[in-house]
Every structure is written in structure tokens, then in C-alpha cells.
Design an enzyme around this catalytic site. Structure first.
Site, mmCIF file in Angstrom:
data_model
loop_
_atom_site.group_PDB
_atom_site.id
_atom_site.type_symbol
_atom_site.label_atom_id
_atom_site.label_comp_id
_atom_site.label_asym_id
_atom_site.label_seq_id
_atom_site.Cartn_x
_atom_site.Cartn_y
_atom_site.Cartn_z
ATOM 1 N N TYR A 12 27.901 67.708 72.536
ATOM 2 C CA TYR A 12 27.511 66.974 71.339
ATOM 3 C C TYR A 12 28.520 67.097 70.199
ATOM 4 O O TYR A 12 28.333 66.455 69.151
ATOM 5 C CB TYR A 12 26.095 67.389 70.914
ATOM 6 C CG TYR A 12 25.053 66.653 71.738
ATOM 7 C CD1 TYR A 12 24.371 65.561 71.221
ATOM 8 C CD2 TYR A 12 24.811 67.015 73.053
ATOM 9 C CE1 TYR A 12 23.455 64.860 71.984
ATOM 10 C CE2 TYR A 12 23.904 66.323 73.837
ATOM 11 C CZ TYR A 12 23.223 65.247 73.295
ATOM 12 O OH TYR A 12 22.325 64.542 74.072
ATOM 13 N N ALA A 30 24.731 66.926 82.119
ATOM 14 C CA ALA A 30 24.097 68.084 81.502
ATOM 15 C C ALA A 30 23.932 67.819 80.007
ATOM 16 O O ALA A 30 24.854 67.345 79.342
ATOM 17 C CB ALA A 30 24.941 69.333 81.717
ATOM 18 N N LYS A 31 22.756 68.132 79.495
ATOM 19 C CA LYS A 31 22.504 67.989 78.052
ATOM 20 C C LYS A 31 22.888 69.320 77.404
ATOM 21 O O LYS A 31 22.041 70.192 77.192
ATOM 22 C CB LYS A 31 21.041 67.627 77.800
ATOM 23 C CG LYS A 31 20.746 67.141 76.385
ATOM 24 C CD LYS A 31 19.310 66.648 76.293
ATOM 25 C CE LYS A 31 18.950 66.201 74.880
ATOM 26 N NZ LYS A 31 19.640 64.950 74.495
ATOM 27 N N ALA A 32 24.168 69.460 77.138
ATOM 28 C CA ALA A 32 24.729 70.727 76.664
ATOM 29 C C ALA A 32 25.174 70.612 75.215
ATOM 30 O O ALA A 32 25.677 69.562 74.777
ATOM 31 C CB ALA A 32 25.905 71.144 77.536
#
Length: 311
Positions: free
Chosen positions: A165, A159-161
Site C-alpha cells: 500500500y 496478498a493484501k500486505a
């Protein structure tokens, strides 16, 4: 931030607002817990007009990320696709970096986010080469990070959450503080994972190696493009576990990502890679990639989403 961007419009919850008015409440859930999923994609100036590269694939991944985090986006994928295109049109951009983001807004401040509305924002901004023009042509110096990537049973790396980051920031800031352009994170087993915001390819004896999806990496769309481009040159690509020391003895290494595009790595931990500059296979792949994204080569893969407008 480029001052030109601040004169533009941002798509916010179904309508366009002035850049300065695209605000949220400081007690919104996302501010306190990082409850957001997002995408980053480039719009390129092509002979056929502005085009968002792999737009529909990016939006599909956005919805996948939201599903993993139980975050129902209140728009269809097609509505978000059209909103991204309209954001380019209304801002009269020929090229841009496009950032759609869905996040939990204002309602409650408990860890449970379910009562907080899911909001959606799309911005487009002027942005050059992520790791610099020199980096694209000559390569960048990187280090192995002391921070590891998340273990697969801690946070979902597919998931690009936004919360993920925070780990990327630690890797990036540590590298820059030590005079490097970027860092490479290892996974929980001590094997190569990815950069702070890039996938990685290692070349040895004409074979491209890249970490597997179970190496705590994001399934990158530029990474996926390289699979297709490598096949055009009859270059084998092997998804595998990669030891740290394999980086040091590689013939060539390069990063991929929507922001980084295809960026060579010229040294790792001050050890020169190959000749210490961009290698011939990287250069060949990089040239073909830019031919595709700039619209100079026939789009045989359906990667482009041409945006009709007068700019």
C-alpha cells in the site's frame, strides 16, 4: 478518526484492551519494513442485527496473504472470525468498518523477520462512504496514475500486505493533489490494473469488463459479488486485458471494494464517461448490491455473518 472510536476496545493478541492502550514498540519489525497483512470489511446494520459482510471469506484471504509472506498467524481462522464478531459486540456497534491485521512485532531489526513474533489486532470503527455520499450517487473524477502497479515478480499483489500500500498511497496522493478523488494504476504492460484500493469494472454495449487476476490486482470480494449480481441481470462479465483508452470510450465505469462498495466513475482524465454521471447499469448493480449488504434481500449466497447481540 472518529472520536467515538477512541472510547472503544481493540482485540489485541487474544484480549481486549482500551483503544489508547493498543500500542506496539517503535522498534517492531512492521514499523520499519511494512511486514503486515490485513483485511478491511464492513459490518452492516440489517433487520436481523449487525452483520459482517463476507467475514469468513475475508479471514480466509487474510490467512492466504499471511501464507504468501511466510507469516504464521498464531490463531485459527475460526478464532479470528469469532474475535471479529466479539469486537463488534463489546463495542456495541450496529455498523462499522472492521480491520483485522497481523504483523511482525518486536525482536530483531534485520530484514529476515523470522525471529519476530506474529501479532494480531482487530479494531472496529465508525466510517462512512469511502469516496463520499455524492460519489456513490453521482460518480467520482479519477485520473490515470503516473505510478504503475507492482510487476507480478516483484511483490505479490494477490496478498493484501501493508507494504503493497505504499504504492497505493502514491497513486492516491498524486490524484488528490491534482484535484481528483482517486487514481487508476496501470500494470507493468501499461494495461488497466485497479485503483489505489479498488477493483474496476468497465461497461461497453451492455458487457462488463474487468482486469484479470494477472493484471496485478487484488482478488476483491466485492468484485466477486458483482460477478454473481451481474448474472442475476443476465449481464455478461469478461475478465480480460483492458487498454487505457477503453476507459475513455466506455459507456460506464465503476469501482468496487469493501470500503468503496460500488462507486461510479464519472470522468477519467477529465474525459466524461457516458453521460458524465452514474449510468443505468451501474445504478442497477449498485442498488442490488446495497439490498444484499443491508439485508433487504434474501441472502442466497451466504454472504452475511449475523452477530447476535443487544445494541
Amino acid at each position: 478518526m472518529d472520536k467515538r472510536d477512541e472510547q472503544g476496545k481493540i482485540w489485541m493478541d487474544g484480549r481486549f484492551v482500551d483503544w489508547k492502550d493498543a500500542t506496539i514498540h517503535v522498534m517492531s519489525h512492521v514499523v520499519h519494513y511494512g511486514t503486515s497483512v490485513f483485511e478491511g470489511m464492513r459490518c452492516y446494520k440489517t433487520p436481523k442485527g449487525p452483520s459482517i459482510f463476507r467475514l469468513r471469506d475475508h479471514i480466509r484471504r487474510l490467512f492466504d496473504s499471511a501464507k504468501i509472506y511466510r507469516m504464521p498467524i498464531p490463531y485459527s481462522q475460526e478464532e479470528v472470525v469469532e474475535a471479529c464478531k466479539e469486537t463488534i459486540r463489546i463495542n456495541k456497534l450496529e455498523s462499522a468498518y472492521v480491520r483485522p491485521i497481523a504483523f511482525r512485532g518486536y525482536n530483531s531489526l534485520g530484514v529476515d523477520p523470522s525471529k519476530c513474533p506474529v501479532q494480531m489486532v482487530i479494531g472496529a470503527l465508525n466510517w462512512g462512504k469511502y469516496l463520499g455520499d455524492e460519489g456513490v450517487n453521482k460518480g467520482v473524477d479519477v485520473r490515470i496514475a503516473s505510478w504503475s502497479r507492482m510487476a507480478p515478480n516483484t511483490m505479490p499483489t494477490m496478498a493484501k500486505a501493508g507494504a503493497n500500500y505504499m504504492n497505493s498511497q502514491l497513486i492516491k496522493m498524486e490524484a488528490m493533489a491534482d484535484g481528483y478523488a482517486e487514481g487508476i494504476g496501470l500494470d507493468v504492460s501499461g494495461l488497466v490494473s485497479e485503483g489505489s484500493g479498488e477493483n474496476i469494472f468497465v461497461i461497453r454495449d451492455g458487457v462488463l469488463y474487468t482486469p484479470t487476476l494477472y493484471s496485478s490486482i487484488l482478488p476483491g470480494l466485492t468484485r466477486n459479488c458483482i460477478f454473481s449480481i451481474a448474472k442475476e441481470f443476465d449481464l455478461p462479465v469478461v475478465e480480460t486485458k483492458i487498454n487505457r483508452e477503453m476507459l475513455y470510450i466506455a459507456d460506464e465505469i465503476f469501482f468496487t471494494g469493501s470500503a468503496a462498495e460500488v462507486t461510479p466513475i464519472r470522468s477519467v482524465d477529465r474525459i466524461p464517461i457516458g453521460s458524465g454521471t452514474r449510468g443505468p447499469i451501474t445504478e442497477k448493480i449498485q442498488k442490488r448490491f446495497f439490498e444484499y449488504v443491508n439485508g433487504d434481500r434474501e441472502d442466497i449466497y451466504g454472504w452475511h455473518e449475523i452477530i447476535g447481540q443487544d445494541v
